[in-house]
Design a protein around this motif. Structure first.
Motif, PDB file in Angstrom:
ATOM      1  N   LEU A  38       0.838  -1.199   0.000  1.00 17.03           N
ATOM      2  CA  LEU A  38       0.000   0.000   0.000  1.00 17.03           C
ATOM      3  C   LEU A  38       0.872   1.248   0.000  1.00 17.03           C
ATOM      4  O   LEU A  38       1.948   1.268   0.612  1.00 17.03           O
ATOM      5  N   ILE A  39       0.398   2.302  -0.671  1.00 18.10           N
ATOM      6  CA  ILE A  39       1.106   3.577  -0.660  1.00 18.10           C
ATOM      7  C   ILE A  39       0.130   4.704  -0.338  1.00 18.10           C
ATOM      8  O   ILE A  39      -1.083   4.582  -0.523  1.00 18.10           O
ATOM      9  N   ASP A  40       0.699   5.808   0.139  1.00 18.51           N
ATOM     10  CA  ASP A  40      -0.103   6.929   0.629  1.00 18.51           C
ATOM     11  C   ASP A  40      -0.498   7.876  -0.506  1.00 18.51           C
ATOM     12  O   ASP A  40      -0.172   9.071  -0.504  1.00 18.51           O
ATOM     13  N   HIS A  41      -1.193   7.337  -1.489  1.00 14.26           N
ATOM     14  CA  HIS A  41      -1.678   8.118  -2.634  1.00 14.26           C
ATOM     15  C   HIS A  41      -2.832   7.341  -3.235  1.00 14.26           C
ATOM     16  O   HIS A  41      -2.717   6.128  -3.442  1.00 14.26           O
ATOM     17  N   GLY A  42      -3.944   8.004  -3.477  1.00 14.33           N
ATOM     18  CA  GLY A  42      -5.076   7.268  -4.022  1.00 14.33           C
ATOM     19  C   GLY A  42      -6.299   8.127  -4.226  1.00 14.33           C
ATOM     20  O   GLY A  42      -6.238   9.364  -4.151  1.00 14.33           O
ATOM     21  N   ASP A  43      -7.401   7.469  -4.489  1.00 15.68           N
ATOM     22  CA  ASP A  43      -8.680   8.142  -4.684  1.00 15.68           C
ATOM     23  C   ASP A  43      -9.297   8.476  -3.328  1.00 15.68           C
ATOM     24  O   ASP A  43      -8.929   7.902  -2.293  1.00 15.68           O
ATOM     25  N   ILE A  44     -10.255   9.406  -3.345  1.00 14.12           N
ATOM     26  CA  ILE A  44     -10.986   9.788  -2.133  1.00 14.12           C
ATOM     27  C   ILE A  44     -12.482   9.635  -2.411  1.00 14.12           C
ATOM     28  O   ILE A  44     -12.985  10.117  -3.438  1.00 14.12           O
ATOM     29  N   LEU A  45     -13.188   8.978  -1.513  1.00  9.92           N
ATOM     30  CA  LEU A  45     -14.610   8.711  -1.712  1.00  9.92           C
ATOM     31  C   LEU A  45     -15.444   9.295  -0.579  1.00  9.92           C
ATOM     32  O   LEU A  45     -15.026   9.284   0.585  1.00  9.92           O
ATOM     33  N   ASP A  46     -16.635   9.788  -0.946  1.00  2.00           N
ATOM     34  CA  ASP A  46     -17.630  10.260   0.023  1.00  2.00           C
ATOM     35  C   ASP A  46     -18.878   9.393  -0.094  1.00  2.00           C
ATOM     36  O   ASP A  46     -19.321   9.076  -1.209  1.00  2.00           O
ATOM     37  N   PHE A  47     -19.453   9.037   1.045  1.00  2.00           N
ATOM     38  CA  PHE A  47     -20.658   8.207   1.072  1.00  2.00           C
ATOM     39  C   PHE A  47     -21.742   8.890   1.909  1.00  2.00           C
ATOM     40  O   PHE A  47     -21.481   9.323   3.031  1.00  2.00           O
ATOM     41  N   ASP A  48     -22.959   8.977   1.358  1.00  5.83           N
ATOM     42  CA  ASP A  48     -24.105   9.547   2.074  1.00  5.83           C
ATOM     43  C   ASP A  48     -25.288   8.600   1.934  1.00  5.83           C
ATOM     44  O   ASP A  48     -25.633   8.180   0.815  1.00  5.83           O
ATOM     45  N   LEU A  49     -25.922   8.284   3.060  1.00  2.54           N
ATOM     46  CA  LEU A  49     -27.128   7.464   3.000  1.00  2.54           C
ATOM     47  C   LEU A  49     -28.267   8.242   2.340  1.00  2.54           C
ATOM     48  O   LEU A  49     -28.374   9.457   2.498  1.00  2.54           O
ATOM     49  N   ARG A  50     -29.122   7.530   1.619  1.00  2.00           N
ATOM     50  CA  ARG A  50     -30.243   8.130   0.909  1.00  2.00           C
ATOM     51  C   ARG A  50     -31.559   7.776   1.604  1.00  2.00           C
ATOM     52  O   ARG A  50     -31.611   6.872   2.442  1.00  2.00           O
ATOM     53  N   ASP A  51     -32.605   8.467   1.187  1.00  2.00           N
ATOM     54  CA  ASP A  51     -33.940   8.192   1.726  1.00  2.00           C
ATOM     55  C   ASP A  51     -34.595   7.004   1.043  1.00  2.00           C
ATOM     56  O   ASP A  51     -35.580   6.451   1.547  1.00  2.00           O
ATOM     57  N   ASP A  52     -34.054   6.622  -0.145  1.00  2.00           N
ATOM     58  CA  ASP A  52     -34.592   5.443  -0.835  1.00  2.00           C
ATOM     59  C   ASP A  52     -33.563   4.313  -0.742  1.00  2.00           C
ATOM     60  O   ASP A  52     -32.661   4.356   0.090  1.00  2.00           O
ATOM     61  N   GLU A  53     -33.694   3.305  -1.603  1.00  2.00           N
ATOM     62  CA  GLU A  53     -32.815   2.143  -1.517  1.00  2.00           C
ATOM     63  C   GLU A  53     -31.820   2.067  -2.668  1.00  2.00           C
ATOM     64  O   GLU A  53     -31.162   1.042  -2.860  1.00  2.00           O
ATOM     65  N   ARG A  54     -31.667   3.152  -3.422  1.00  2.00           N
ATOM     66  CA  ARG A  54     -30.823   3.128  -4.619  1.00  2.00           C
ATOM     67  C   ARG A  54     -29.351   3.359  -4.290  1.00  2.00           C
ATOM     68  O   ARG A  54     -29.012   4.113  -3.380  1.00  2.00           O
ATOM     69  N   ILE A  55     -28.489   2.692  -5.065  1.00  3.53           N
ATOM     70  CA  ILE A  55     -27.048   2.948  -5.050  1.00  3.53           C
ATOM     71  C   ILE A  55     -26.759   3.867  -6.224  1.00  3.53           C
ATOM     72  O   ILE A  55     -26.986   3.502  -7.379  1.00  3.53           O
ATOM     73  N   VAL A  95     -22.612   7.911  -3.684  1.00  3.24           N
ATOM     74  CA  VAL A  95     -21.160   7.903  -3.576  1.00  3.24           C
ATOM     75  C   VAL A  95     -20.561   8.901  -4.563  1.00  3.24           C
ATOM     76  O   VAL A  95     -20.969   8.979  -5.720  1.00  3.24           O
ATOM     77  N   ARG A  96     -19.642   9.685  -4.069  1.00  5.50           N
ATOM     78  CA  ARG A  96     -18.877  10.619  -4.900  1.00  5.50           C
ATOM     79  C   ARG A  96     -17.416  10.212  -4.839  1.00  5.50           C
ATOM     80  O   ARG A  96     -16.900   9.886  -3.780  1.00  5.50           O
ATOM     81  N   ILE A  97     -16.751  10.243  -5.997  1.00  5.56           N
ATOM     82  CA  ILE A  97     -15.364   9.825  -6.049  1.00  5.56           C
ATOM     83  C   ILE A  97     -14.489  10.924  -6.622  1.00  5.56           C
ATOM     84  O   ILE A  97     -14.805  11.510  -7.663  1.00  5.56           O
ATOM     85  N   GLU A  98     -13.415  11.211  -5.915  1.00  2.00           N
ATOM     86  CA  GLU A  98     -12.367  12.088  -6.430  1.00  2.00           C
ATOM     87  C   GLU A  98     -11.286  11.179  -6.989  1.00  2.00           C
ATOM     88  O   GLU A  98     -10.518  10.560  -6.250  1.00  2.00           O
ATOM     89  N   LYS A  99     -11.255  11.086  -8.322  1.00  2.00           N
ATOM     90  CA  LYS A  99     -10.389  10.114  -8.993  1.00  2.00           C
ATOM     91  C   LYS A  99      -8.992  10.700  -9.183  1.00  2.00           C
ATOM     92  O   LYS A  99      -8.799  11.654  -9.931  1.00  2.00           O
ATOM     93  N   ARG A 100      -8.026  10.125  -8.506  1.00  2.00           N
ATOM     94  CA  ARG A 100      -6.637  10.557  -8.626  1.00  2.00           C
ATOM     95  C   ARG A 100      -5.772   9.534  -9.333  1.00  2.00           C
ATOM     96  O   ARG A 100      -4.707   9.873  -9.858  1.00  2.00           O
ATOM     97  N   LEU A 101      -6.192   8.279  -9.305  1.00  2.00           N
ATOM     98  CA  LEU A 101      -5.392   7.210  -9.887  1.00  2.00           C
ATOM     99  C   LEU A 101      -5.799   6.963 -11.329  1.00  2.00           C
ATOM    100  O   LEU A 101      -6.990   6.952 -11.646  1.00  2.00           O
ATOM    101  N   PRO A 102      -4.836   6.738 -12.216  1.00  2.00           N
ATOM    102  CA  PRO A 102      -5.166   6.495 -13.628  1.00  2.00           C
ATOM    103  C   PRO A 102      -5.747   5.102 -13.827  1.00  2.00           C
ATOM    104  O   PRO A 102      -5.418   4.162 -13.097  1.00  2.00           O
TER     105      PRO A 102
END
Length: 299
Positions: A38-55, A95-102
């Protein structure tokens, strides 16, 4: 009060300190041996629960349709496991993703994203799966996912799912992105790929690597010659970085790395990288940062 969101969740990259192809199974899968770091460089993700059941993935990732995204597929697999256990679906997740890795870089970006998603949702939904159960859920989605869930430097065998913890290095890396995306299938189906490297043991790695933990002085990457032939920018990056220290491709490519004892050494090399390439320095990790974030303590 129940937790409804997890933001700033790290999905770190990995490097293959070596990668040997030792055989091929009847089903076509290749048998591998490697040490994952593992290395200290990567993507960052945010997760928020929704009022429905969708991903739902709330931002676009170029080249990755939502339905094919490993994050979405992993969350749906865990959602189905929750329903099996509780007889109902949990709340959906945005889910929101900050994509840093190619993509196609050999850094395990998509698999790392999926592993982080599984750890985060297991916590948000309070599913209660342990690491081994999460690994069993993640393996059918991708052979690298188990390592990221395992979460520490590992000697890997099989198709990459048989993992044993090994001491992790304390070093810095310079990583070069050569500007090409290498499809894994193109490398593993190449007729000139070496598939008969003699298997080694953990003791072989530890015994011959004690003075150079984290470097590329042990073993080889059996996929490197094929990738370098098919994708000349990979060969060029290996040659350039090799002038500053032992250099190796990670995974099936395309990224190339070299290890350094200090941040200052890595910084000096980084300053010299030709402007045509994206490059960065990073430190080795001994433990997946999500483990600390979620305060997961293995018994």
């Amino acid at each position: 009060m129940a937790l409804t969101a997890l933001h700033g969740c790290p999905a770190p990259a990995k490097l293959n300190l070596f990668l040997h192809v030792t055989g091929r199974r009847p089903d076509g899968y290749h048998l591998l041996q490697s040490v994952f770091q593992l290395i200290d460089h990567g993507d960052i993700l945010d997760f928020d629960l929704r009022d429905d059941e969708r991903i739902v993935r709330v931002n676009d990732v170029p080249g990755v349709p939502e339905e094919q995204d490993l994050i979405v597929r992993a969350l749906r697999a865990l959602q189905a496991e929750y329903r099996r256990r509780h007889g109902k679906l949990p709340p959906g997740i945005a889910v929101r993703i900050e994509k840093r890795l190619p993509m196609g870089g050999g850094l395990g970006g998509g698999s790392s994203d999926a592993a982080t998603a599984l750890m985060a949702a297991n916590h948000l939904w309070q599913v209660g799966l342990n690491t081994d159960e999460l690994i069993a859920l993640g393996l059918p989605l991708g052979a690298d996912i188990p390592f990221f869930l395992f979460g520490e430097t590992a000697f890997a065998e099989g198709v990459g799912e048989a993992l044993q913890a090994v001491p992790g290095p304390d070093c810095w890396y310079v990583v070069i992105e050569p500007g090409v995306s290498v499809p894994t299938a193109a490398i593993f189906t190449a007729p000139d790929l070496t598939r008969n490297t003699k298997p080694i043991t953990v003791a072989d790695f530890l015994g011959r690597n004690t003075e150079s933990q984290g470097s590329v002085e042990f073993g080889k990457n059996d996929l490197q010659d094929v990738a370098a032939r098919l994708f000349p920018p990979v060969a060029e990056a290996i040659e350039w970085l090799g002038n500053h220290g032992a250099a190796r491709m990670t995974g099936s490519g395309a990224c190339v790395f070299s290890a350094f004892s200090t941040e200052q050494e890595a910084e000096q090399v980084l300053k010299q990288v030709p402007a045509k390439w994206i490059a960065w320095k990073t430190r080795s990790l001994t433990k997946h940062p999500m483990k600390s974030l979620l305060q997961i303590n293995e018994l």
